[in-house]
Design an enzyme around this catalytic site. Structure first.
Site, PDB file in Angstrom:
ATOM      1  N   GLU A 104       6.987   5.148  -8.017  1.00 51.08           N
ATOM      2  CA  GLU A 104       6.841   6.387  -7.502  1.00 51.08           C
ATOM      3  C   GLU A 104       6.635   7.121  -6.203  1.00 51.08           C
ATOM      4  O   GLU A 104       6.265   8.271  -5.731  1.00 51.08           O
ATOM      5  CB  GLU A 104       5.957   7.769  -8.194  1.00 51.08           C
ATOM      6  CG  GLU A 104       4.456   7.371  -8.198  1.00 51.08           C
ATOM      7  CD  GLU A 104       4.053   6.579  -8.982  1.00 51.08           C
ATOM      8  OE1 GLU A 104       4.801   5.848 -10.072  1.00 51.08           O
ATOM      9  OE2 GLU A 104       2.694   6.396  -9.238  1.00 51.08           O
TER      10      GLU A 104
ATOM     11  N   GLY B 188       8.820  -0.802 -14.276  1.00 50.22           N
ATOM     12  CA  GLY B 188      10.551   0.491 -13.926  1.00 50.22           C
ATOM     13  C   GLY B 188      11.394   1.175 -13.306  1.00 50.22           C
ATOM     14  O   GLY B 188      12.013   1.132 -13.028  1.00 50.22           O
TER      15      GLY B 188
ATOM     16  N   HIS C 113      10.305  11.795 -14.176  1.00 48.03           N
ATOM     17  CA  HIS C 113       8.810  10.596 -14.533  1.00 48.03           C
ATOM     18  C   HIS C 113       8.253  10.363 -13.563  1.00 48.03           C
ATOM     19  O   HIS C 113       7.379  10.466 -12.579  1.00 48.03           O
ATOM     20  CB  HIS C 113       8.869   9.646 -15.389  1.00 48.03           C
ATOM     21  CG  HIS C 113       7.845   8.458 -15.173  1.00 48.03           C
ATOM     22  ND1 HIS C 113       7.004   8.415 -16.676  1.00 48.03           N
ATOM     23  CD2 HIS C 113       6.401   7.937 -14.677  1.00 48.03           C
ATOM     24  CE1 HIS C 113       6.096   7.824 -16.435  1.00 48.03           C
ATOM     25  NE2 HIS C 113       5.913   7.181 -15.274  1.00 48.03           N
ATOM     26  N   GLU C 114       8.530   9.947 -12.696  1.00 41.92           N
ATOM     27  CA  GLU C 114       8.355   9.197 -11.392  1.00 41.92           C
ATOM     28  C   GLU C 114       8.409  10.931 -10.300  1.00 41.92           C
ATOM     29  O   GLU C 114       7.579  10.857  -9.513  1.00 41.92           O
ATOM     30  CB  GLU C 114       9.733   8.399 -10.296  1.00 41.92           C
ATOM     31  CG  GLU C 114       9.586   6.633 -11.310  1.00 41.92           C
ATOM     32  CD  GLU C 114       8.927   6.710 -10.941  1.00 41.92           C
ATOM     33  OE1 GLU C 114       7.504   6.325 -10.845  1.00 41.92           O
ATOM     34  OE2 GLU C 114       8.260   6.031 -12.939  1.00 41.92           O
TER      35      GLU C 114
ATOM     36  N   GLU D 183       1.420  -0.243  -6.084  1.00 41.37           N
ATOM     37  CA  GLU D 183       0.872  -0.310  -6.489  1.00 41.37           C
ATOM     38  C   GLU D 183       0.482  -1.568  -8.233  1.00 41.37           C
ATOM     39  O   GLU D 183       1.722  -2.265  -8.588  1.00 41.37           O
ATOM     40  CB  GLU D 183       1.208   0.763  -7.869  1.00 41.37           C
ATOM     41  CG  GLU D 183       0.032   1.376  -9.031  1.00 41.37           C
ATOM     42  CD  GLU D 183       0.372   2.157  -9.230  1.00 41.37           C
ATOM     43  OE1 GLU D 183       1.112   2.957  -9.708  1.00 41.37           O
ATOM     44  OE2 GLU D 183      -0.798   3.230  -9.799  1.00 41.37           O
TER      45      GLU D 183
ATOM     46  N   GLU E 184      -0.452   8.911 -15.431  1.00 41.16           N
ATOM     47  CA  GLU E 184       0.517   7.780 -16.389  1.00 41.16           C
ATOM     48  C   GLU E 184       0.558   8.428 -17.569  1.00 41.16           C
ATOM     49  O   GLU E 184       2.070   9.230 -17.653  1.00 41.16           O
ATOM     50  CB  GLU E 184       0.376   6.949 -16.560  1.00 41.16           C
ATOM     51  CG  GLU E 184       0.369   5.663 -15.325  1.00 41.16           C
ATOM     52  CD  GLU E 184       1.328   5.836 -14.399  1.00 41.16           C
ATOM     53  OE1 GLU E 184       2.111   6.473 -15.363  1.00 41.16           O
ATOM     54  OE2 GLU E 184       1.508   5.298 -13.052  1.00 41.16           O
TER      55      GLU E 184
HETATM   56 ZN   LIG Z   1       4.559   6.408 -14.024  1.00 41.10          ZN
END
Ligand SMILES: [Zn+2]
Length: 881
Positions: free
Chosen positions: A273, A270, A306-307, A136, A329
């Site tokens: 996904e 960070g 989050h992921e 990505e 996001e």
């Molecule tokens: Zn994300």
């Protein structure tokens, strides 16, 4: 925006399935590949365009599935600028299915993008490499020729050929593994579901893992480089709990048979996904639960949440194009908190959300150089500029708002409808609104579009004294951080949910659709009134003095979220010139008994924001009075938490100690007892940098900071650099960088910056030293900016070519310490003259506007009560002016 035309591949030929075989050489840093793409030729054509970048395409053929035999390509033309290849054939390819086969070769680069190499040192001190991916937004094309657009979903079969001593993982579990005659392993992975190219992933190297199963039988594994498996347990626990929570909440079980998560030593973001194989920075995944800092532990949990939210929101249902990136996001940003709160309710993590994510959104979105959540993207490259606080934090804040308006049940039902309707497909923002609209039976799209299609947010101004009339008269206007006004600014209106509450309870949600409105509110017996009660809506609020002072004098009656909101709104409105800055003194001194860790974090941030302008913009006497005021505010909380962790401490108390000690490091470092204690603890650390018992992780950063600013600072500086050589935990390294960046002399500053580029710091971590230095005061800011000017080529080579996102952070850091128009001009001119300018325009415009709004703040301060030393001295003494 009208007229924005997307640059897409032609739609005359579409991919359905990729059969991808790769053979990486982790010693020579190359890979060979073959891809057989089952295509659907929709319009007869003699050429096929695919994305390809930094690849050598050696041959291509097309085999129609009906009848005729394979045709070899007559030409393969690489278009470097558009990162495409056009494969030309002598004859016209017939309408219908066929297989496009391409042989190619590429480089395992060291730029943390595409199919790349990452380096680590093994237990024998040997340099080792692994191969991994980061696709990505648009780097799948750096690994194999493909239709590298989110809407061109297809299925994938990955085959990996690699040395027998290594291990390979991909999105899916293996379907076969054989050892070839040449001794290499050939591993075929099961076919993936229909998905976008940016979510494909594979890693090849020496790995360790631990595993467990979810209730529904999904295998979860946490991978790392050898020697780290003891640090994977907390991540595994979070992974299992989060997957089970989402299975339930989304009403659609995780569709893959397994979920692998892996810590990669070199990683630009960070985490990423990738479906079924999530990749992380080591610090975002690995820790020892017993000794990790509370801050890092919560970060690991929220990043995993989050992921894993993306496995549904993003992977199962994907935005059609990058202009709806926020759908991925923003939603994951909100969901990471929602899920973590369900997993660890004692953390009170929504208080953190209001202080961190919501404030980041309001700070960036208060600039004229902000952008709407839904932002037109013509070229895919431009998406790199919008992986920012607007897509993540404002997107998340808007989800927080709609959750409050819809309520838990409608929110969940709408999401379940959205997933069942769009699974394995692509969507636009309107599809999500439609799902909620349907379950609620009310048009919410009108309200939501005012938040996602126009940039900015409103200031809600309370016009009356509601305590005398039992109603709140409100006026909304576009809030700008610098308080500027231009013609047509008044044209903006938001469809704004308004929640008002008191110490007796909250009123039902009302809506302000026009410029002004009246909200009924029962204030009988109430002592305080808070507008935006609970901080569910991304707005700022301004009160008349009387109503404001009731809040200031009764802070104990106000929730932590609302105390955070009050602090940040007051600071922002003072800065924008709509409130007298002197009120900050009254407000801050009201927090002298504060012991909530999240409120302290906001207090520290507001004190830091004020310090920057007061120290650089006002006279020395006022600056010292302000710093003295801050130190007096910090000391009671410091007395309460002390240096040492107690057995009864929960994570909140640990975070409080961490935040308060960081404030002590800033305002009380000259205290000789404090300095001596920090030096003692720093010495214990450097004696054995890998022993977590030598220095508690929650106070580590503060101890380093104080030690480096002490009389023994130069010696401690050397010791920390030496310790860095042996430290294994990335979290410790980050704390070392922060301390080095705050070094006090120009000699040490120069050494810290030289060290940063000297090869010992990974390029993923290059930002920490300059960031700390630029924020440390005028001299630090000057030193950082000069360094960027002198070392521009080297910095560009190390991260500019690698990741525009990392590079944009550098642009932001170049301006964070400055508060004058002249500096804004200098920063602007420097970056505008660089070739990279076109890729960092937004970041630069926002940085420059940020400096200018601080310059205006300095001007406002000069004529305010806050410019008098007596204001701060009186506030410190506890008397209110
Ligand atoms: Zn994300």
């Amino acid at each position: 925006m009208a007229g924005t035309k997307r640059e897409l591949l032609p739609s005359d030929v579409l991919p359905e399935h990729y059969d991808l075989t790769l053979e990486p050489d982790v010693e020579k840093f190359t890979f060979d590949g073959v891809v057989k793409i089952t295509c659907d030729v929709q319009v007869a054509t003699d050429s096929i365009s695919v994305h390809a970048h930094e690849l050598v395409l050696s041959s291509a053929t097309f085999t129609p599935s009906e009848g005729s035999s394979a045709s070899s390509a007559e030409s393969i033309t690489l278009k470097t600028k558009s990162k495409m290849a056009v494969v030309g054939f002598e004859e016209v390819l017939p309408v219908g299915k066929g297989i496009l086969e391409i042989k190619f070769r590429g480089t395992l680069n060291d730029q943390m993008a595409g199919f790349y190499r990452s380096q680590y040192t093994d237990s024998k001190g040997q340099k080792r490499f692994l191969a991994t991916t980061q696709f990505e937004a648009i780097d799948a094309r750096r690994c194999f020729p493909c239709w590298d657009e989110p809407a061109r979903k297809a299925t994938f079969t990955v085959t990996m050929i690699y040395p027998a001593n290594l291990m390979a993982i991909s999105n899916m579990p293996p379907s076969s593994l054989e050892t070839r005659a040449d001794g290499k392993k050939k591993e075929v992975f099961m076919v993936t579901p229909k998905m976008s190219t940016y979510l494909l992933a594979f890693c090849v190297g020496e790995f360790e893992f631990i595993s467990a199963q979810t209730k529904s039988g999904v295998l979860a594994r946490i991978f790392s480089c050898p020697g780290n498996s003891a640090r994977c347990a907390f991540a595994l626990k979070c992974c299992i709990k989060a997957l089970e929570f989402y299975d339930d909440f989304f009403g659609l079980p995780y569709p893959l048979p397994k979920m692998d998560m892996i810590a990669i030593p070199d990683f630009s973001a960070g985490a990423m996904e990738n479906w079924g194989l999530v990749t992380y920075r080591e610090v975002a995944l690995l820790c020892e639960e017993q000794t990790v800092s509370a801050t890092q532990k919560q970060r690991i949990c929220t990043v995993i949440a989050h992921e894993l939210a993306h496995q549904w929101f993003g992977n199962l249902v994907t935005m059609e194009w990058w202009d709806d990136l926020w759908l991925n996001e923003g939603f994951a940003n909100w969901m990471q908190t929602f899920c973590s709160d369900r997993l660890y309710p004692d953390w009170h993590i929504w208080e953190s959300y209001v202080g961190m994510e919501q404030q980041r959104a309001l700070q960036l979105d208060g600039l004229r150089s902000s952008h709407p959540i839904q932002v037109p993207i013509a070229k895919a490259e431009q998406v790199e500029e919008v992986f920012d606080a607007i897509s993540y934090c404002k997107g998340g804040s808007v989800v927080r708002m709609i959750y409050r308006v819809l309520g838990d049940e409608h929110f969940q039902k709408g999401l379940q409808l959205y997933f069942s309707r769009h699974k394995y497909g692509n969507t636009r923002t309107i599809d999500l609104w439609n799902a909620w609209k349907e379950v609620l039976g009310k048009p919410i799209d009108k309200m939501m579009s005012s938040w996602t299609e126009q940039m900015g947010f409103p200031l809600l101004e309370v016009l009356n004294d509601p305590f005398t009339s039992n109603q709140v008269e409100l006026k909304q206007s576009w809030f700008l951080a610098d308080g500027s006004k231009e013609t047509n600014d008044d044209a903006k209106v938001w469809f704004c949910p308004v929640i008002v509450g008191t110490d007796k309870g909250e009123a039902p949600v009302s809506f302000l659709e026009e410029k002004t409105g009246k909200i009924p509110c029962d204030l009988s017996g109430a002592s305080v009134l808070k507008v935006n009660f609970g901080q569910h809506v991304p707005v700022r609020v301004l009160y008349p003095e009387k109503v404001f002072m009731r809040l200031v004098q009764n802070l104990k009656l106000v929730s932590a979220e609302d105390r955070i909101g009050l602090l940040s709104d007051t600071f922002a409105t003072c800065k924008a010139g709509v409130l007298e800055p002197g009120f900050m003194a009254e407000l801050l001194s009201g927090f002298k008994d504060e012991l909530n860790d999240k409120v302290w974090s906001e207090l520290a941030s507001v004190m830091g924001g004020l310090e920057k302008v007061i120290v650089q913009g006002l006279d020395d006497e006022t600056a010292s009075a302000f710093k003295e005021f801050c130190s007096k505010l910090v000391l009671p909380a410091f007395k309460h938490v002390g240096w040492d962790q107690q057995s009864s401490d929960d994570d909140n108390q640990k975070k409080l100690r961490s935040t308060v000690l960081s404030a002590v490091a800033k305002y009380c470092y000259k205290d000789s007892a404090i300095a001596a204690e920090a030096v003692k603890r720093c010495k214990a650390f450097v004696a054995d940098p890998n022993d977590p018992a030598a220095l508690n992780a929650d106070i580590r950063s503060a101890v380093f900071d104080v030690a480096l600013q002490s009389a023994e600072g130069a010696e401690m500086f050397d010791e920390l650099i030496k310790a860095h050589e042996t430290v294994k935990d990335g979290a410790v390294k980050i704390h070392i960088y922060g301390a080095l960046g705050k070094a006090q002399s120009s000699t040490l500053r120069k050494r810290a910056l030289d060290f940063n580029l000297g090869g010992a710091v990974r390029s993923q971590d290059l930002i920490y030293i300059p960031m700390a230095m630029a924020a440390s005061g005028r001299d630090g800011a000057e030193a950082t900016f000069s360094w960027m000017q002198d070392q521009y080529d080297r910095i560009y080579e190390m991260i500019g070519a690698t990741s525009m996102m990392l590079f944009q952070n550098m642009v932001r850091v170049s301006g964070i310490g400055f508060v004058t128009e002249a500096k804004a001009q200098e920063v602007s001119e420097f970056w505008k003259a660089k070739k990279v300018y076109q890729n960092v325009q937004k970041a630069l415009a926002q940085t420059v506007e940020g400096i200018c709004s601080n310059a205006k703040f300095v001007d406002r301060l000069k004529t305010s009560r806050a410019a008098k030393a007596a204001t701060w001295t009186a506030a410190a003494a506890g008397s209110r002016l």
